[in-house]
Design a protein around this motif. Structure first.
Motif, PDB file in Angstrom:
ATOM      1  N   GLY A 242      -8.879   2.098 -14.730  1.00  0.00           N
ATOM      2  CA  GLY A 242      -9.037   2.872 -15.945  1.00  0.00           C
ATOM      3  C   GLY A 242      -9.302   4.335 -15.672  1.00  0.00           C
ATOM      4  O   GLY A 242      -9.503   4.757 -14.533  1.00  0.00           O
ATOM      5  N   VAL A 243      -9.312   5.095 -16.759  1.00  0.00           N
ATOM      6  CA  VAL A 243      -9.588   6.525 -16.712  1.00  0.00           C
ATOM      7  C   VAL A 243     -10.583   6.836 -17.820  1.00  0.00           C
ATOM      8  O   VAL A 243     -10.395   6.421 -18.961  1.00  0.00           O
ATOM      9  N   ALA A 244     -11.641   7.557 -17.467  1.00  0.00           N
ATOM     10  CA  ALA A 244     -12.622   8.017 -18.448  1.00  0.00           C
ATOM     11  C   ALA A 244     -12.677   9.534 -18.364  1.00  0.00           C
ATOM     12  O   ALA A 244     -12.632  10.100 -17.268  1.00  0.00           O
ATOM     13  N   VAL A 245     -12.753  10.187 -19.512  1.00  0.00           N
ATOM     14  CA  VAL A 245     -12.797  11.650 -19.533  1.00  0.00           C
ATOM     15  C   VAL A 245     -13.835  12.134 -20.537  1.00  0.00           C
ATOM     16  O   VAL A 245     -14.151  11.451 -21.499  1.00  0.00           O
ATOM     17  N   ALA A 246     -14.344  13.330 -20.279  1.00  0.00           N
ATOM     18  CA  ALA A 246     -15.187  14.039 -21.236  1.00  0.00           C
ATOM     19  C   ALA A 246     -14.418  15.289 -21.625  1.00  0.00           C
ATOM     20  O   ALA A 246     -13.920  16.005 -20.759  1.00  0.00           O
ATOM     21  N   GLN A 247     -14.288  15.538 -22.899  1.00  0.00           N
ATOM     22  CA  GLN A 247     -13.527  16.687 -23.384  1.00  0.00           C
ATOM     23  C   GLN A 247     -14.438  17.899 -23.554  1.00  0.00           C
ATOM     24  O   GLN A 247     -15.643  17.802 -23.456  1.00  0.00           O
ATOM     25  N   GLY A 248     -13.852  19.034 -23.820  1.00  0.00           N
ATOM     26  CA  GLY A 248     -14.618  20.253 -24.072  1.00  0.00           C
ATOM     27  C   GLY A 248     -14.859  21.027 -22.792  1.00  0.00           C
ATOM     28  O   GLY A 248     -14.065  20.999 -21.861  1.00  0.00           O
ATOM     29  N   GLU A 249     -15.982  21.726 -22.736  1.00  0.00           N
ATOM     30  CA  GLU A 249     -16.320  22.562 -21.582  1.00  0.00           C
ATOM     31  C   GLU A 249     -16.466  21.740 -20.305  1.00  0.00           C
ATOM     32  O   GLU A 249     -16.188  22.205 -19.216  1.00  0.00           O
ATOM     33  N   ASP A 250     -16.932  20.524 -20.447  1.00  0.00           N
ATOM     34  CA  ASP A 250     -17.234  19.658 -19.307  1.00  0.00           C
ATOM     35  C   ASP A 250     -15.973  19.252 -18.542  1.00  0.00           C
ATOM     36  O   ASP A 250     -15.883  19.414 -17.338  1.00  0.00           O
ATOM     37  N   ARG A 251     -15.015  18.670 -19.208  1.00  0.00           N
ATOM     38  CA  ARG A 251     -13.742  18.212 -18.643  1.00  0.00           C
ATOM     39  C   ARG A 251     -13.903  17.351 -17.396  1.00  0.00           C
ATOM     40  O   ARG A 251     -13.161  17.473 -16.447  1.00  0.00           O
TER      41      ARG A 251
ATOM     42  N   LEU B  66     -18.938   8.799 -20.491  1.00  0.00           N
ATOM     43  CA  LEU B  66     -17.919   9.793 -20.809  1.00  0.00           C
ATOM     44  C   LEU B  66     -17.318   9.402 -22.154  1.00  0.00           C
ATOM     45  O   LEU B  66     -17.305   8.228 -22.523  1.00  0.00           O
ATOM     46  N   SER B  67     -16.799  10.377 -22.883  1.00  0.00           N
ATOM     47  CA  SER B  67     -16.445  10.148 -24.285  1.00  0.00           C
ATOM     48  C   SER B  67     -15.197   9.308 -24.525  1.00  0.00           C
ATOM     49  O   SER B  67     -15.108   8.633 -25.540  1.00  0.00           O
ATOM     50  N   GLU B  68     -14.223   9.342 -23.642  1.00  0.00           N
ATOM     51  CA  GLU B  68     -12.984   8.595 -23.869  1.00  0.00           C
ATOM     52  C   GLU B  68     -12.684   7.696 -22.682  1.00  0.00           C
ATOM     53  O   GLU B  68     -12.878   8.085 -21.539  1.00  0.00           O
ATOM     54  N   MET B  69     -12.160   6.501 -22.968  1.00  0.00           N
ATOM     55  CA  MET B  69     -11.883   5.526 -21.916  1.00  0.00           C
ATOM     56  C   MET B  69     -10.568   4.824 -22.208  1.00  0.00           C
ATOM     57  O   MET B  69     -10.327   4.390 -23.328  1.00  0.00           O
ATOM     58  N   VAL B  70      -9.710   4.724 -21.196  1.00  0.00           N
ATOM     59  CA  VAL B  70      -8.436   4.019 -21.306  1.00  0.00           C
ATOM     60  C   VAL B  70      -8.316   3.114 -20.082  1.00  0.00           C
ATOM     61  O   VAL B  70      -8.606   3.536 -18.966  1.00  0.00           O
ATOM     62  N   THR B  71      -7.879   1.875 -20.293  1.00  0.00           N
ATOM     63  CA  THR B  71      -7.706   0.955 -19.171  1.00  0.00           C
ATOM     64  C   THR B  71      -6.232   0.640 -18.968  1.00  0.00           C
ATOM     65  O   THR B  71      -5.416   0.805 -19.868  1.00  0.00           O
ATOM     66  N   ASP B  72      -5.916   0.188 -17.764  1.00  0.00           N
ATOM     67  CA  ASP B  72      -4.568  -0.282 -17.464  1.00  0.00           C
ATOM     68  C   ASP B  72      -4.684  -1.479 -16.529  1.00  0.00           C
ATOM     69  O   ASP B  72      -5.775  -1.974 -16.281  1.00  0.00           O
ATOM     70  N   ARG B  73      -3.580  -1.937 -15.972  1.00  0.00           N
ATOM     71  CA  ARG B  73      -3.596  -3.153 -15.150  1.00  0.00           C
ATOM     72  C   ARG B  73      -4.325  -2.983 -13.824  1.00  0.00           C
ATOM     73  O   ARG B  73      -4.707  -3.950 -13.195  1.00  0.00           O
ATOM     74  N   ARG B  74      -4.534  -1.746 -13.370  1.00  0.00           N
ATOM     75  CA  ARG B  74      -5.177  -1.494 -12.080  1.00  0.00           C
ATOM     76  C   ARG B  74      -6.579  -0.921 -12.192  1.00  0.00           C
ATOM     77  O   ARG B  74      -7.264  -0.768 -11.200  1.00  0.00           O
TER      78      ARG B  74
ATOM     79  N   LEU C 127     -13.026  10.660 -14.590  1.00  0.00           N
ATOM     80  CA  LEU C 127     -13.378   9.581 -13.676  1.00  0.00           C
ATOM     81  C   LEU C 127     -12.228   8.583 -13.677  1.00  0.00           C
ATOM     82  O   LEU C 127     -11.818   8.115 -14.739  1.00  0.00           O
ATOM     83  N   VAL C 128     -11.687   8.298 -12.511  1.00  0.00           N
ATOM     84  CA  VAL C 128     -10.586   7.348 -12.383  1.00  0.00           C
ATOM     85  C   VAL C 128     -11.033   6.244 -11.439  1.00  0.00           C
ATOM     86  O   VAL C 128     -11.618   6.514 -10.393  1.00  0.00           O
ATOM     87  N   TYR C 129     -10.774   5.007 -11.818  1.00  0.00           N
ATOM     88  CA  TYR C 129     -11.061   3.899 -10.912  1.00  0.00           C
ATOM     89  C   TYR C 129      -9.867   2.959 -10.871  1.00  0.00           C
ATOM     90  O   TYR C 129      -9.136   2.824 -11.844  1.00  0.00           O
ATOM     91  N   SER C 130      -9.666   2.364  -9.713  1.00  0.00           N
ATOM     92  CA  SER C 130      -8.549   1.430  -9.564  1.00  0.00           C
ATOM     93  C   SER C 130      -8.885   0.391  -8.504  1.00  0.00           C
ATOM     94  O   SER C 130      -9.822   0.560  -7.726  1.00  0.00           O
ATOM     95  N   THR C 131      -8.113  -0.670  -8.496  1.00  0.00           N
ATOM     96  CA  THR C 131      -8.301  -1.746  -7.532  1.00  0.00           C
ATOM     97  C   THR C 131      -6.940  -2.267  -7.094  1.00  0.00           C
ATOM     98  O   THR C 131      -5.952  -2.115  -7.816  1.00  0.00           O
ATOM     99  N   ASN C 132      -6.903  -2.869  -5.921  1.00  0.00           N
ATOM    100  CA  ASN C 132      -5.669  -3.519  -5.485  1.00  0.00           C
ATOM    101  C   ASN C 132      -5.779  -5.038  -5.649  1.00  0.00           C
ATOM    102  O   ASN C 132      -4.910  -5.774  -5.242  1.00  0.00           O
TER     103      ASN C 132
END
Length: 157
Positions: A131-140, A121-129, A143-148
């Motif tokens: 991350g989030v990945a997204v594809a922009q445009g028509e696709d939208r 996917l084109s964009e990726m941002v991480t955090d302490r738990r 993908l979100v993943y997290s852990t405890n």
């Protein structure tokens, strides 16, 4: 065998040939040469939709591999049931199941361990738990993943 009551259904599915999914989900899990892949079955990429209709598109996540506490790739044996996949490694078992049509739960072994993979996917941002990945445009696609658990290493390349 982890679920004796389901012994008649043990290893009927071979995810090298028939992807694992649940009723009503567009997500599929398959075993490929370089690891496990997660695909969205009707996913179109906005970059060139007209030329990709009906073609095999890249998986949302490909080359998913299981890692030990030192980041080394683990060999695994797959057991399948109608409701879950079990990846048996030398440090323990990873359980994968669908919580519902949009959410997948992976239960790792108790020991320090991890996952690696290529997110397409084109964009990726991480955090302490996680991350989030997204594809922009028509696709939208999102993908979100997290852990405890505590994340020891988290990298994007």
């Amino acid at each position: 065998m982890d679920f004796p009551i389901l012994s008649d259904f043990h290893n009927i599915i071979d995810i090298r040939f028939l992807p694992f999914t649940c009723r009503g989900s567009r997500l599929t899990i398959a075993a490929e040469e370089n690891g496990i892949s997660l695909r969205l079955t009707d996913r179109l990429r906005s970059q060139d939709i007209s030329s990709q209709i009906g073609q095999n598109l890249p998986a949302m996540i490909e080359e998913i591999n299981f890692l030990d506490g030192d980041g080394n790739r683990l060999e695994y044996h797959i057991e399948t049931y109608p409701h879950c996949l079990i990846f048996d490694t030398k440090i323990g078992k990873y359980y994968l199941t669908f919580e519902d049509g949009e959410n997948i739960v992976i239960s790792p072994p108790e020991k320090a361990c991890g996952l690696s993979g290529i997110i397409n996917l084109s964009e990726m941002v991480t955090d302490r738990r996680g991350g989030v990945a997204v594809a922009q445009g028509e696709d939208r696609t999102r993908l979100v993943y997290s852990t405890n658990r505590k994340i020891l290493s988290h990298s994007i390349e």
